[in-house]
Design a protein around this motif. Structure first.
Motif, PDB file in Angstrom:
ATOM      1  N   THR A  23       0.712  -1.161  -0.099  1.00  0.00           N
ATOM      2  CA  THR A  23      -0.279   0.052   0.125  1.00  0.00           C
ATOM      3  C   THR A  23       0.946   1.267  -0.076  1.00  0.00           C
ATOM      4  OG1 THR A  23      -0.091  -0.714   2.341  1.00  0.00           O
ATOM      5  CG2 THR A  23      -2.328  -0.579   0.903  1.00  0.00           C
ATOM      6  N   THR A  24       0.719   2.319  -0.696  1.00  0.00           N
ATOM      7  CA  THR A  24       1.130   3.740  -0.587  1.00  0.00           C
ATOM      8  C   THR A  24       0.045   4.603  -0.297  1.00  0.00           C
ATOM      9  OG1 THR A  24       0.775   3.722  -3.135  1.00  0.00           O
ATOM     10  CG2 THR A  24       2.845   2.927  -2.318  1.00  0.00           C
ATOM     11  N   LEU A  25       0.566   5.757  -0.043  1.00  0.00           N
ATOM     12  CA  LEU A  25      -0.501   6.962   0.305  1.00  0.00           C
ATOM     13  C   LEU A  25      -1.102   7.146  -0.983  1.00  0.00           C
ATOM     14  CD1 LEU A  25      -0.950   8.357   2.726  1.00  0.00           C
ATOM     15  CD2 LEU A  25       0.643  10.136   2.121  1.00  0.00           C
ATOM     16  N   ARG A  71      -4.057 -18.448  14.914  1.00  0.00           N
ATOM     17  CA  ARG A  71      -3.482 -17.119  15.441  1.00  0.00           C
ATOM     18  C   ARG A  71      -4.628 -16.350  15.815  1.00  0.00           C
ATOM     19  NH1 ARG A  71       1.914 -16.621  14.345  1.00  0.00           N
ATOM     20  NH2 ARG A  71       2.543 -17.834  12.517  1.00  0.00           N
ATOM     21  N   VAL A  76      -4.097 -12.838  17.789  1.00  0.00           N
ATOM     22  CA  VAL A  76      -3.258 -12.104  16.626  1.00  0.00           C
ATOM     23  C   VAL A  76      -4.090 -11.789  15.631  1.00  0.00           C
ATOM     24  CG1 VAL A  76      -1.331 -12.251  14.867  1.00  0.00           C
ATOM     25  CG2 VAL A  76      -1.104 -13.300  17.186  1.00  0.00           C
ATOM     26  N   GLY A  77      -4.410 -10.504  15.402  1.00  0.00           N
ATOM     27  CA  GLY A  77      -5.725  -9.976  14.599  1.00  0.00           C
ATOM     28  C   GLY A  77      -6.825 -10.265  15.198  1.00  0.00           C
ATOM     29  N   LYS A  78      -8.056  -9.676  14.836  1.00  0.00           N
ATOM     30  CA  LYS A  78      -9.301  -9.706  15.199  1.00  0.00           C
ATOM     31  C   LYS A  78     -10.236 -10.190  14.108  1.00  0.00           C
ATOM     32  CE  LYS A  78      -8.958  -5.923  18.663  1.00  0.00           C
ATOM     33  NZ  LYS A  78      -8.380  -4.935  18.104  1.00  0.00           N
ATOM     34  N   LEU A  94       4.784 -21.724  17.992  1.00  0.00           N
ATOM     35  CA  LEU A  94       4.899 -21.436  16.481  1.00  0.00           C
ATOM     36  C   LEU A  94       5.957 -20.662  16.039  1.00  0.00           C
ATOM     37  CD1 LEU A  94       3.274 -18.665  16.521  1.00  0.00           C
ATOM     38  CD2 LEU A  94       1.346 -19.958  17.213  1.00  0.00           C
TER      39      LEU A  94
ATOM     40  N   GLU B  92       7.764 -10.740  13.175  1.00  0.00           N
ATOM     41  CA  GLU B  92       7.670 -12.022  14.142  1.00  0.00           C
ATOM     42  C   GLU B  92       7.011 -11.752  15.572  1.00  0.00           C
ATOM     43  OE1 GLU B  92      11.601 -10.904  15.594  1.00  0.00           O
ATOM     44  OE2 GLU B  92      10.614 -10.699  13.715  1.00  0.00           O
ATOM     45  N   MET B  93       7.395 -10.622  16.082  1.00  0.00           N
ATOM     46  CA  MET B  93       6.819 -10.584  17.390  1.00  0.00           C
ATOM     47  C   MET B  93       4.997  -9.913  17.223  1.00  0.00           C
ATOM     48  SD  MET B  93       9.589  -8.927  19.566  1.00  0.00           S
ATOM     49  CE  MET B  93      10.683  -7.842  18.991  1.00  0.00           C
ATOM     50  N   VAL B  94       4.789  -9.154  16.134  1.00  0.00           N
ATOM     51  CA  VAL B  94       3.279  -8.650  15.922  1.00  0.00           C
ATOM     52  C   VAL B  94       2.515 -10.056  15.788  1.00  0.00           C
ATOM     53  CG1 VAL B  94       1.826  -7.858  14.514  1.00  0.00           C
ATOM     54  CG2 VAL B  94       4.013  -6.647  15.141  1.00  0.00           C
ATOM     55  N   ARG B  95       3.098 -11.225  15.124  1.00  0.00           N
ATOM     56  CA  ARG B  95       2.501 -12.523  14.917  1.00  0.00           C
ATOM     57  C   ARG B  95       2.504 -13.438  16.054  1.00  0.00           C
ATOM     58  NH1 ARG B  95       1.971 -14.127   9.585  1.00  0.00           N
ATOM     59  NH2 ARG B  95       2.608 -16.194  10.052  1.00  0.00           N
ATOM     60  N   ARG B  96       3.152 -13.163  17.169  1.00  0.00           N
ATOM     61  CA  ARG B  96       3.223 -13.866  18.359  1.00  0.00           C
ATOM     62  C   ARG B  96       2.240 -13.764  19.082  1.00  0.00           C
ATOM     63  NH1 ARG B  96       6.876 -17.208  19.778  1.00  0.00           N
ATOM     64  NH2 ARG B  96       8.194 -16.941  17.928  1.00  0.00           N
ATOM     65  N   PHE B 165       0.316   0.676   7.003  1.00  0.00           N
ATOM     66  CA  PHE B 165      -0.291   0.752   5.836  1.00  0.00           C
ATOM     67  C   PHE B 165       0.042   1.550   4.584  1.00  0.00           C
ATOM     68  CE2 PHE B 165      -2.947  -0.040   9.932  1.00  0.00           C
ATOM     69  CZ  PHE B 165      -3.445  -1.320   9.196  1.00  0.00           C
ATOM     70  N   PHE B 166       0.709   2.568   5.144  1.00  0.00           N
ATOM     71  CA  PHE B 166       1.324   3.654   4.131  1.00  0.00           C
ATOM     72  C   PHE B 166       2.850   3.422   4.263  1.00  0.00           C
ATOM     73  CE2 PHE B 166      -2.727   5.228   5.579  1.00  0.00           C
ATOM     74  CZ  PHE B 166      -3.427   4.892   4.251  1.00  0.00           C
ATOM     75  N   ARG B 167       3.623   2.890   3.424  1.00  0.00           N
ATOM     76  CA  ARG B 167       4.989   2.630   3.600  1.00  0.00           C
ATOM     77  C   ARG B 167       5.807   3.920   3.319  1.00  0.00           C
ATOM     78  NH1 ARG B 167       5.821  -2.790   4.721  1.00  0.00           N
ATOM     79  NH2 ARG B 167       3.685  -3.350   5.734  1.00  0.00           N
ATOM     80  N   SER B 250      -5.159  -2.067  14.523  1.00  0.00           N
ATOM     81  CA  SER B 250      -4.057  -3.236  15.067  1.00  0.00           C
ATOM     82  C   SER B 250      -4.880  -4.758  14.250  1.00  0.00           C
ATOM     83  CB  SER B 250      -3.937  -3.181  16.554  1.00  0.00           C
ATOM     84  OG  SER B 250      -5.125  -3.467  17.126  1.00  0.00           O
ATOM     85  N   ASN B 251      -5.826  -4.808  14.272  1.00  0.00           N
ATOM     86  CA  ASN B 251      -6.433  -6.040  13.953  1.00  0.00           C
ATOM     87  C   ASN B 251      -6.064  -6.511  12.466  1.00  0.00           C
ATOM     88  OD1 ASN B 251      -7.971  -4.096  13.120  1.00  0.00           O
ATOM     89  ND2 ASN B 251      -9.932  -5.465  12.759  1.00  0.00           N
ATOM     90  N   VAL B 254      -1.395  -7.883  10.956  1.00  0.00           N
ATOM     91  CA  VAL B 254      -0.858  -9.121  10.675  1.00  0.00           C
ATOM     92  C   VAL B 254      -1.202  -9.234   9.169  1.00  0.00           C
ATOM     93  CG1 VAL B 254      -1.068 -11.718  11.204  1.00  0.00           C
ATOM     94  CG2 VAL B 254      -1.676  -9.978  12.801  1.00  0.00           C
ATOM     95  N   ASP B 255      -2.172  -8.799   8.752  1.00  0.00           N
ATOM     96  CA  ASP B 255      -2.518  -9.099   7.367  1.00  0.00           C
ATOM     97  C   ASP B 255      -1.536  -8.241   6.297  1.00  0.00           C
ATOM     98  OD1 ASP B 255      -4.634 -10.264   8.486  1.00  0.00           O
ATOM     99  OD2 ASP B 255      -6.017  -8.693   8.239  1.00  0.00           O
ATOM    100  N   GLU B 256      -1.177  -7.255   6.758  1.00  0.00           N
ATOM    101  CA  GLU B 256      -0.244  -6.178   6.123  1.00  0.00           C
ATOM    102  C   GLU B 256       1.315  -6.470   6.224  1.00  0.00           C
ATOM    103  OE1 GLU B 256      -1.441  -3.789   4.276  1.00  0.00           O
ATOM    104  OE2 GLU B 256      -3.687  -4.001   4.735  1.00  0.00           O
TER     105      GLU B 256
END
Lengths: 420, 257
Positions: A23-25, A71, A76-78, A94, B92-96, B165-167, B250-251, B254-256
């Protein structure tokens, strides 16, 4: 109160299908008002609960959503739909080994991994010797991890992970660390953790591991929950899915079922090798009449026919009744009913004497398994609707005939339980 | 009970991860943490030479003045640049399961803060040589450091979440920090209200915070109290917004990643 350690209700997780670019701005600003993005459900309508101290194995083909589910349970995630509640401290096995820092010593890494896994420094210090002994790294613990072999790294990481004293342990495909001896040690350790009353949620492709460790099995297919139940019967379903997949990749036609009617679709609600076939399912009342709605408390006479290869010996027929939310309210099999199926064909009649069920729509599952449950021949998952009417209840599935009355205080009735 | 365990865990986590950060960065270099002082010292040498001899700015005790500015700014800008990538860089920490992702920006600020704290003795020495022995108002230093930490954290939380989200954020921060260095009175005197561009100082939280530090090190007086009030007024809404935004997105981290 006995409460589930993991309770998952109508869980759904949606992914946006994108073309893979980060993604970019610019992209955000430009694509603001174009509804192009289409999404797909990685998981949907997943409902189950794991009682405390139970070990559940999750199986499914690649991409079925196993790791996503694991997860999500780990927080992790919702989820986009539904809810998950987990009671107790979560531990996780894991991605073993990714958190190691090369330039730090083994000792320092134990502390870093430990706090990341949710331990306090004081707890790590107390467990330190046990961790090092488990990893069999006493001599090297003060050497930098960059000097370790890959096996040593995994052992160290695993040793920390299994000493976190969790109440709910999530495991994803990691019981294959190090040499055979160490694998056995890991496996024993997990078995010990399980024996201590920890709830275990294990994702694995290794069926033998699941057989050894788990009580129940949850089968996922394309993000949907196909089955959740006792080990052997659910594993048989999984094996059939694997067989079908192998058949598919080898360009051999998968087992062909004649379409009885529009209700059955292979791979959606019908599974099995096809070596036996289940058909002509009928629901009758006690008088042998068909019905739209069965009154609670009445008898259900269930009749179906089967046919198959003559070489099959003592197949098992299975009957399950599922509520609208996919909870299994009843399940039995011909083994328990002491009924032997004759081959190559036959018709079975099962009398369910009292359907004391709360009013609502249920679905009946029927299945044919080999005598050792290792293979499923034909399985109709929640295919046949069953409407129950009658006395209304507030909640729950059970609906016995009920009588209320007032009792005189003086009447020498029931002593309070526990008084003697 | 549960809360206190959480707090203890956060404390231990910050301690271990900050010390890991520092060890990794300096363990294998000859002068170790000394490197963290090299950049501000080099900057100090340049500014002290240029603006007291070549283009004299006529500021009393200029060495201490500019050293304060350089050190405080270095903590602020290095925190922002590294916090922006703190979540993206810790996949790796976000996925933990169970890892408090919320802590990651704070972690980088603390890591950078260690360098700042380690450099403070040099600043005291400089102040002693030019002005005199450390004043009693140095007792206000922790409050100022806290104010700067809170303000930095408020910004970093938002940047780190956005960057997932916006690199582009990483690059924007780099450029903004370069501009900020010149816009903020780091090596020049705060702009008076009757001068042009006075608003660059008046509405600049980092200018307020710097004024507090300079009160202690250059003027040997107590930092004016309005600084804390102003910084709180700016930081609290930002913190709340960052908290709300983090919860909202924050949810999807992980997907991003």
């Amino acid at each position: 109160m006995r409460q589930g350690a993991i309770v998952v209700k109508d869980l759904g997780k949606r992914y946006d299908a994108r073309d893979g670019r980060p993604t970019t701005l610019k992209g955000f600003v430009l694509s603001r008002n174009r509804g192009h993005r289409h999404s797909f459900w990685g998981l949907r309508h997943i409902t189950f609960s794991v009682p405390r101290g139970r070990a559940v194995g999750v199986v499914g083909l690649n991409g079925a959503g196993k790791s996503t589910l694991l997860r999500l349970i780990g927080g992790v995630g919702k989820p986009d739909e539904g809810s998950i509640s987990v009671h107790g401290r979560i531990g996780a096995l894991l991605d073993i080994g990714v958190g190691l820092t090369d330039d730090l010593t083994g000792r320092e890494n134990v502390f870093v991994l430990g706090v990341i896994a949710g331990m306090l420094r004081s707890e790590i210090a107390a467990q330190f010797d046990a961790i090092v002994a488990f990893a069999e790294l006493e001599e090297f613990i003060d050497a930098p991890v960059r000097t370790y072999s890959s096996g040593m790294r995994m052992r160290l990481a695993f040793a920390v992970a299994v000493h976190t004293d969790p109440e709910v342990l999530l495991i994803d495909e990691v019981l294959a660390v190090g040499d055979k001896a160490f694998q056995q040690k890991c496996f024993n350790r997990v078995a010990d953790i399980r024996a201590s009353g920890c709830t275990i949620f294990l994702v694995s492709h290794d069926v033998s591991q699941i057989e050894d460790l788990c009580d129940d099995v949850l089968l996922l297919s394309n993000g949907r929950m196909v089955a959740y139940g006792p080990l052997r019967e659910t594993l048989a379903l999984y094996n059939s899915a694997v067989d079908a997949k192998i058949a598919g990749t080898e360009q051999v036609a998968p087992p062909q079922f004649r379409q009885d009617d529009g209700m059955l679709a292979f791979g959606v609600n019908r599974y099995g090798s096809g070596d036996m076939r289940l058909h002509s399912v009928e629901f009758r009342t006690e008088q042998g009449e068909s019905f739209d709605e069965l009154q609670a408390g009445q008898m259900l006479r269930l009749r179906f026919s089967y046919e198959g290869k003559e070489t099959i010996e003592n197949p098992i027929a299975l009957v399950g009744i599922y509520a609208d939310d996919d909870t299994c309210v009843f399940e039995t099999c011909s083994q328990l009913g002491e009924c032997t199926l004759t081959m190559p064909a036959g018709t079975i009649e099962i009398d369910l004497w009292r359907m004391d069920l709360a009013p609502g729509t249920y679905h009946v599952t029927l299945g044919l398994f080999s005598s050792d449950w290792s293979e499923v021949y034909d399985y109709h998952a929640e295919v046949y609707p069953l409407k129950i009417g009658g006395q209304i209840t507030l909640k729950g599935y059970l609906n016995p005939p009920t009588g209320w009355r007032m009792v005189d205080d003086a009447e020498p009735g029931l002593a309070a339980p526990g008084d003697s | 009970m549960k809360l206190s365990r959480n707090m203890l865990h956060w404390r231990d986590l910050l301690f271990e991860l900050v010390s890991r950060d520092l060890k990794v960065r300096y363990q294998r270099s000859a002068i170790g943490l000394g490197w963290s002082l090299m950049k501000p010292l080099a900057q100090l040498a340049i500014f002290a030479t240029v603006f007291s001899s070549i283009l004299p700015l006529d500021i009393k005790n200029y060495t201490t003045f500019v050293f304060t500015g350089v050190l405080v700014w270095a903590w602020f800008s290095s925190s922002l640049t590294s916090a922006a990538v703190s979540i993206v860089g810790s996949r790796e920490m976000v996925r933990r399961p169970g890892f408090p992702v919320r802590l990651l920006p704070a972690l980088t600020i603390l890591s950078q803060g260690v360098h700042f704290i380690l450099a403070l003795p040099l600043l005291f020495v400089s102040s002693w040589i030019q002005i005199g022995p450390p004043p009693i108002s140095a007792l206000a230093l922790p409050a100022l450091i806290l104010a700067q930490f809170v303000f930095t954290l408020a910004i970093c939380n938002i940047l780190a979440s956005l960057h997932v989200f916006f690199r582009d954020i990483e690059h924007l921060v780099g450029i903004t920090m370069m501009l900020g260095f010149y816009v903020t009175p780091v090596f020049y005197r705060p702009i008076d209200a009757n001068q042009d561009y006075w608003f660059l100082t008046a509405f600049n939280p980092m200018a307020w915070i710097l004024e507090g530090y300079r009160a202690i090190f250059v003027d040997h007086t107590w930092p004016p109290l309005w600084i804390y009030g102003y910084v709180t007024m700016v930081s609290v809404p930002l913190l709340l917004f960052g908290h709300w935004y983090f919860d909202r997105v924050s949810n999807r981290f992980v997907d991003e990643l």
